[in-house]
Enzyme design. Structure first.
Site, PDB file in Angstrom:
ATOM      1  N   LYS A 195      10.188 -11.811  -9.103  1.00  0.00           N
ATOM      2  CA  LYS A 195       8.820 -11.591  -8.589  1.00  0.00           C
ATOM      3  C   LYS A 195       8.099 -10.555  -9.434  1.00  0.00           C
ATOM      4  CE  LYS A 195       6.248 -10.729  -4.344  1.00  0.00           C
ATOM      5  NZ  LYS A 195       6.343 -10.648  -2.887  1.00  0.00           N
ATOM      6  N   ASN A 243       5.111   0.636  -5.065  1.00  0.00           N
ATOM      7  CA  ASN A 243       5.321   1.793  -4.191  1.00  0.00           C
ATOM      8  C   ASN A 243       6.652   2.521  -4.379  1.00  0.00           C
ATOM      9  OD1 ASN A 243       2.773   1.417  -2.881  1.00  0.00           O
ATOM     10  ND2 ASN A 243       3.680  -0.352  -1.858  1.00  0.00           N
ATOM     11  N   THR A 244       7.441   2.072  -5.336  1.00  0.00           N
ATOM     12  CA  THR A 244       8.645   2.815  -5.702  1.00  0.00           C
ATOM     13  C   THR A 244       8.413   3.293  -7.132  1.00  0.00           C
ATOM     14  OG1 THR A 244      10.077   1.536  -4.238  1.00  0.00           O
ATOM     15  CG2 THR A 244      11.160   2.637  -6.083  1.00  0.00           C
ATOM     16  N   MET A 285       4.320   1.081   1.738  1.00  0.00           N
ATOM     17  CA  MET A 285       5.498   1.214   2.599  1.00  0.00           C
ATOM     18  C   MET A 285       6.647   1.902   1.850  1.00  0.00           C
ATOM     19  SD  MET A 285       4.326  -0.221   5.341  1.00  0.00           S
ATOM     20  CE  MET A 285       5.711  -0.439   6.434  1.00  0.00           C
ATOM     21  N   GLY A 286       6.847   1.524   0.588  1.00  0.00           N
ATOM     22  CA  GLY A 286       7.904   2.164  -0.208  1.00  0.00           C
ATOM     23  C   GLY A 286       9.295   1.673   0.161  1.00  0.00           C
ATOM     24  N   PHE A 287       9.430   0.354   0.352  1.00  0.00           N
ATOM     25  CA  PHE A 287      10.755  -0.237   0.640  1.00  0.00           C
ATOM     26  C   PHE A 287      11.439   0.442   1.822  1.00  0.00           C
ATOM     27  CE2 PHE A 287      11.809  -1.903  -3.960  1.00  0.00           C
ATOM     28  CZ  PHE A 287      10.868  -2.904  -3.805  1.00  0.00           C
ATOM     29  N   GLY A 332      -4.295  -9.798  -0.092  1.00  0.00           N
ATOM     30  CA  GLY A 332      -5.310 -10.530   0.655  1.00  0.00           C
ATOM     31  C   GLY A 332      -6.434 -11.008  -0.244  1.00  0.00           C
ATOM     32  N   SER A 384       7.091  -4.067  -6.963  1.00  0.00           N
ATOM     33  CA  SER A 384       6.438  -3.266  -5.941  1.00  0.00           C
ATOM     34  C   SER A 384       5.823  -2.036  -6.591  1.00  0.00           C
ATOM     35  CB  SER A 384       7.435  -2.814  -4.877  1.00  0.00           C
ATOM     36  OG  SER A 384       6.842  -1.789  -4.110  1.00  0.00           O
ATOM     37  N   TYR A 386       1.018 -13.703   3.083  1.00  0.00           N
ATOM     38  CA  TYR A 386       1.309 -12.686   4.079  1.00  0.00           C
ATOM     39  C   TYR A 386      -0.002 -12.207   4.712  1.00  0.00           C
ATOM     40  CZ  TYR A 386       3.103  -8.220   6.041  1.00  0.00           C
ATOM     41  OH  TYR A 386       3.421  -7.172   6.858  1.00  0.00           O
ATOM     42  N   SER A 387      -0.905 -11.596   3.909  1.00  0.00           N
ATOM     43  CA  SER A 387      -2.077 -10.910   4.471  1.00  0.00           C
ATOM     44  C   SER A 387      -2.945 -11.822   5.338  1.00  0.00           C
ATOM     45  CB  SER A 387      -2.934 -10.321   3.350  1.00  0.00           C
ATOM     46  OG  SER A 387      -2.162  -9.422   2.593  1.00  0.00           O
ATOM     47  N   ASN A 441      -0.883  -1.460   1.342  1.00  0.00           N
ATOM     48  CA  ASN A 441       0.354  -0.868   1.852  1.00  0.00           C
ATOM     49  C   ASN A 441       1.010  -0.013   0.788  1.00  0.00           C
ATOM     50  OD1 ASN A 441       3.331  -1.843   1.089  1.00  0.00           O
ATOM     51  ND2 ASN A 441       1.943  -3.548   0.655  1.00  0.00           N
ATOM     52  N   SER A 466       2.084 -13.546  -7.251  1.00  0.00           N
ATOM     53  CA  SER A 466       2.521 -12.240  -7.635  1.00  0.00           C
ATOM     54  C   SER A 466       2.669 -11.336  -6.420  1.00  0.00           C
ATOM     55  CB  SER A 466       1.469 -11.617  -8.563  1.00  0.00           C
ATOM     56  OG  SER A 466       0.304 -11.313  -7.779  1.00  0.00           O
ATOM     57  N   ASN A 467       3.041 -10.108  -6.732  1.00  0.00           N
ATOM     58  CA  ASN A 467       3.092  -9.033  -5.740  1.00  0.00           C
ATOM     59  C   ASN A 467       1.674  -8.464  -5.532  1.00  0.00           C
ATOM     60  OD1 ASN A 467       4.183  -6.868  -4.117  1.00  0.00           O
ATOM     61  ND2 ASN A 467       6.106  -7.179  -5.197  1.00  0.00           N
ATOM     62  N   ASP A 526       9.055  -9.674   7.257  1.00  0.00           N
ATOM     63  CA  ASP A 526      10.311  -9.507   7.989  1.00  0.00           C
ATOM     64  C   ASP A 526      11.306  -8.829   7.044  1.00  0.00           C
ATOM     65  OD1 ASP A 526      12.393  -9.606   9.743  1.00  0.00           O
ATOM     66  OD2 ASP A 526      12.648 -11.783   9.694  1.00  0.00           O
TER      67      ASP A 526
HETATM   68  C1  LIG Z   1       2.616  -4.783   4.320  1.00  0.00           C
HETATM   69  C2  LIG Z   1       3.164  -5.499   3.122  1.00  0.00           C
HETATM   70  C3  LIG Z   1       4.472  -5.257   2.741  1.00  0.00           C
HETATM   71  C4  LIG Z   1       4.999  -5.925   1.640  1.00  0.00           C
HETATM   72  N1  LIG Z   1       6.304  -5.696   1.299  1.00  0.00           N
HETATM   73  C5  LIG Z   1       6.846  -6.410   0.279  1.00  0.00           C
HETATM   74  C6  LIG Z   1       8.215  -6.266  -0.030  1.00  0.00           C
HETATM   75  O1  LIG Z   1       8.958  -5.534   0.619  1.00  0.00           O
HETATM   76  N2  LIG Z   1       8.693  -6.959  -1.091  1.00  0.00           N
HETATM   77  C7  LIG Z   1       7.915  -7.803  -1.829  1.00  0.00           C
HETATM   78  O2  LIG Z   1       8.409  -8.441  -2.765  1.00  0.00           O
HETATM   79  N3  LIG Z   1       6.618  -7.979  -1.538  1.00  0.00           N
HETATM   80  C8  LIG Z   1       6.065  -7.312  -0.503  1.00  0.00           C
HETATM   81  N4  LIG Z   1       4.746  -7.491  -0.201  1.00  0.00           N
HETATM   82  C9  LIG Z   1       3.916  -8.378  -1.053  1.00  0.00           C
HETATM   83  C10 LIG Z   1       3.782  -9.794  -0.488  1.00  0.00           C
HETATM   84  O3  LIG Z   1       5.033 -10.415  -0.434  1.00  0.00           O
HETATM   85  C11 LIG Z   1       2.829 -10.641  -1.347  1.00  0.00           C
HETATM   86  O4  LIG Z   1       3.382 -10.804  -2.624  1.00  0.00           O
HETATM   87  C12 LIG Z   1       1.452 -10.009  -1.489  1.00  0.00           C
HETATM   88  O5  LIG Z   1       1.051  -9.393  -0.285  1.00  0.00           O
HETATM   89  C13 LIG Z   1       0.379 -11.030  -1.885  1.00  0.00           C
HETATM   90  O6  LIG Z   1       0.233 -12.024  -0.902  1.00  0.00           O
HETATM   91  P1  LIG Z   1      -0.925 -11.969   0.226  1.00  0.00           P
HETATM   92  O7  LIG Z   1      -2.218 -11.681  -0.467  1.00  0.00           O
HETATM   93  O8  LIG Z   1      -0.890 -13.317   0.867  1.00  0.00           O
HETATM   94  O9  LIG Z   1      -0.536 -10.901   1.157  1.00  0.00           O
HETATM   95  C14 LIG Z   1       4.187  -6.826   0.901  1.00  0.00           C
HETATM   96  C15 LIG Z   1       2.873  -7.064   1.305  1.00  0.00           C
HETATM   97  C16 LIG Z   1       2.353  -6.418   2.392  1.00  0.00           C
HETATM   98  C17 LIG Z   1       0.934  -6.694   2.818  1.00  0.00           C
END
Ligand SMILES: Cc1cc2nc3c(=O)[nH]c(=O)nc-3n(C[C@H](O)[C@H](O)[C@H](O)COP(=O)(O)O)c2cc1C
Length: 352
Positions: free
Chosen positions: A215, A182-183, A120-122, A265, A180, A315-316, A118, A243-244, A72
């Protein structure tokens, strides 16, 4: 009873709609989910067993299972997400100015690997829009705000300072996201001198009483953990999120395996757990840790908690399992706790 019924209905609906959603590309499916959640009538906050309650960084978390940042991004549905059974939700990353993010396609489901890539790039509607939405809600439940820097920013540290100042009035906690992939260049902020400078500026800008989390990426080298922990402790950071997504590529089966971006994931599970363990050693248990990366089941969550995490985020796995996952993990943790003979979740933290 009503909450259970509503959640069961939401899950049944998800099972019905999932094959349809999986026929869509990942990003339109995600957009549709957020749009649906944002118009849901507000569910009452779920009640969790008292054994799962835990005070971390001064906040009372009703369940240790949270939704990670990125789902979100623009704070469109935090209350609906809490209503689905998450103990806390982290919105964002939000950047000071609105920005479009990277060209599409930029989000890929790796079904065969239970993973997501992903880049996405913020993409962000900007802090002013998120602030406005969060201001309108009745505050209940824990909503964290994850802040980042604009891609074209000439002073990234100033962007974080702006985020801390702008979002503190509506955040239960803030997360400084420097991880991230992606930036371009963002993760350089994790390096020695820059990190110290960034965290000093954040310390100066923060509002007393609003915890600030940091983070980090999972792609760290030996020595990085101690250095990051030292900088975090010295500047009063309240917790680390480990982690991220990863830029590494463990073996993958999906046709999307070659896409650029951050991998999350199941294939991130081992790496994220290993990083958590290293951070637990580096902190000596002195700084709360929040685990993320490949958490799919109550057993995964238990493993992270006993390895030193106070809280977990995912998330995943929700992409593949649907929104009932938070409640399932919370109730699995409750059972696991009972079996272990411990009386509360805080006792399990770092117990292995
Ligand atoms: C589509 C997508 C977008 C994400 N965007 C952000 C983000 O904007 N900021 C951030 O701190 N982490 C972002 N994450 C990372 C997640 O918050 C999380 O740290 C990472 O996916 C590992 O958890 P998971 O394996 O349960 O997905 C993103 C992950 C996914 C899959």
């Amino acid at each position: 009873m009503t909450i259970i019924r509503q959640t069961t209905e939401a899950m049944a609906l998800y099972k019905l709609l999932r094959p349809l959603a999986f026929m869509l590309d990942a990003e339109p499916a995600h957009r549709g989910t957020i749009a649906a959640l944002s118009v849901l009538p507000r569910l009452p906050l779920p009640k969790f067993a008292t054994q799962l309650h835990q005070k971390v960084a001064g906040l009372n978390f009703p369940s240790p299972v949270g939704l990670a940042a990125g789902f979100d991004k623009d704070a469109e549905a935090p209350d609906a997400i809490l209503g689905l059974g998450f103990g806390f939700v982290e919105i964002g990353t939000v950047t000071p100015k609105p920005q479009a993010g990277n060209p599409k396609p930029r989000l890929f489901r790796l079904k065969e690997d239970r993973a997501v890539i992903n880049r996405m790039g913020f993409n962000s509607g900007g802090q002013a829009a998120a602030l406005e939405r969060l201001r309108k809600r009745d505050r209940r439940g824990i909503v964290g705000v994850n802040i980042g820097a604009n891609k074209d920013s000439e002073d990234r540290i100033a962007d974080y300072v702006a985020g801390v100042k702008a979002m503190s009035p509506v955040a239960d906690y803030l997360t400084v996201n420097i991880s991230s992939p992606n930036t371009p260049g963002l993760r350089n902020l994790q390096a020695g001198g820059e990190l110290v400078e960034l965290l000093a500026a954040v310390r100066e800008a923060r509002t007393p009483g609003i915890p600030v989390f940091l983070k980090v990426a999972p792609d760290l080298e030996s020595g990085d953990h101690e250095r990051i922990v030292q900088a975090a402790v010295e500047s009063g950071i309240d917790a680390l999120i480990v982690s991220n997504t990863t830029i590494s590529r463990p073996p993958l089966k999906s046709p999307h395996a070659g896409e650029a971006g951050g991998l999350s994931g199941r294939p991130l599970k081992e790496l994220a757990l290993d990083q958590l363990r290293q951070f637990y050693v580096a902190t000596g248990g002195q700084l709360p840790l929040i685990a993320a990366g490949g958490i799919e089941t109550a057993e995964d969550a238990w493993e992270r908690i006993t390895a030193g995490a106070n809280l977990v985020q995912l998330y995943s796995a929700m992409v593949f399992e649907g929104p009932g996952i938070a409640r399932r993990i919370a109730s699995g943790l409750e059972q696991r706790l009972r079996r272990s003979g411990m009386s509360e979740i805080a006792e399990a933290v770092g117990s292995r």
